[in-house]
Design an enzyme around this catalytic site. Structure first.
Site, PDB file in Angstrom:
ATOM      1  N   HIS A   1      28.248  35.620  38.956  1.00  0.00           N
ATOM      2  CA  HIS A   1      29.662  35.940  39.195  1.00  0.00           C
ATOM      3  C   HIS A   1      30.016  35.549  40.624  1.00  0.00           C
ATOM      4  CE1 HIS A   1      30.215  39.154  35.821  1.00  0.00           C
ATOM      5  NE2 HIS A   1      29.487  38.137  35.411  1.00  0.00           N
TER       6      HIS A   1
ATOM      7  N   GLU B   1      31.297  37.160  43.188  1.00  0.00           N
ATOM      8  CA  GLU B   1      30.859  38.076  44.250  1.00  0.00           C
ATOM      9  C   GLU B   1      29.358  37.971  44.481  1.00  0.00           C
ATOM     10  OE1 GLU B   1      34.290  40.202  42.034  1.00  0.00           O
ATOM     11  OE2 GLU B   1      32.640  38.836  41.532  1.00  0.00           O
TER      12      GLU B   1
ATOM     13  N   CYS C   1      33.516  43.637  38.665  1.00  0.00           N
ATOM     14  CA  CYS C   1      32.934  44.240  37.471  1.00  0.00           C
ATOM     15  C   CYS C   1      31.827  45.208  37.909  1.00  0.00           C
ATOM     16  CB  CYS C   1      32.378  43.146  36.562  1.00  0.00           C
ATOM     17  SG  CYS C   1      30.818  42.428  37.162  1.00  0.00           S
TER      18      CYS C   1
ATOM     19  N   CYS D   1      28.934  43.422  39.819  1.00  0.00           N
ATOM     20  CA  CYS D   1      29.317  42.963  41.153  1.00  0.00           C
ATOM     21  C   CYS D   1      29.556  44.127  42.092  1.00  0.00           C
ATOM     22  CB  CYS D   1      30.551  42.075  41.061  1.00  0.00           C
ATOM     23  SG  CYS D   1      30.219  40.513  40.223  1.00  0.00           S
TER      24      CYS D   1
END
Length: 157
Positions: A54, A56, A84, A87
């Site tokens: 992801h 991040e 999320c 993250c």
């Protein structure tokens, strides 16, 4: 001009560039320390076949390599979407001091990136979760934790 808006605009642009280049979904993140760019990352899940890539997490990995530390205590992260659960956990583990986000998790759900089921699962008793969890060889594994606690040269985190 608001500095936070400028960094967020950069995160949004990283999201757009990553998406348009085919790296992954429409997510971008920028990590800043003392007003200076440390790292940036876009979602690379589909291009790397890595479900943890992801934006991040990607930015955190780059930042930690750059500063040569697993802690980013004096950093701020700007992310194009509310993090999320994975993250958010990574941000906490990295010690980042503040999160700025643009789109909400509800906006993400509307775009078919819905992580609400993970939040629900975390609040569900282990025995009732969709993904079965079973404890196995706990006593053997505890010996490794005990060795860690005795280890003299460990780096705590």
């Amino acid at each position: 001009m608001n500095e936070h808006h400028e960094w967020m605009r950069r995160a949004i642009e990283v999201a757009r560039a990553g998406m348009e280049s085919g790296k992954g979904g429409p997510f971008g993140a920028v990590i800043v320390r003392n007003g200076e760019l440390v790292a940036e990352g876009c979602n690379q899940v589909t291009s790397t076949n890595d479900p943890t890539a992801h934006a991040e997490v990607t930015a955190i990995r780059v930042a930690c390599q750059k500063v040569r530390d697993f802690k980013l205590d004096d950093c701020i992260i700007y992310t194009s979407c509310e993090p999320c659960p994975m993250c958010l956990g990574a941000i906490y583990w990295a010690g980042i001091k503040k999160i700025y986000y643009a789109c909400t998790k509800e906006d993400a759900a509307d775009a078919h990136f819905n992580d609400a089921f993970i939040y629900r699962e975390l609040d569900t008793p282990k025995s009732e979760r969709q993904l079965p969890l079973e404890c196995c060889l706990r006593e053997e594994a505890l010996k490794v934790f005990e060795a860690w606690q005795r280890k003299q040269d460990k780096i705590a985190y």
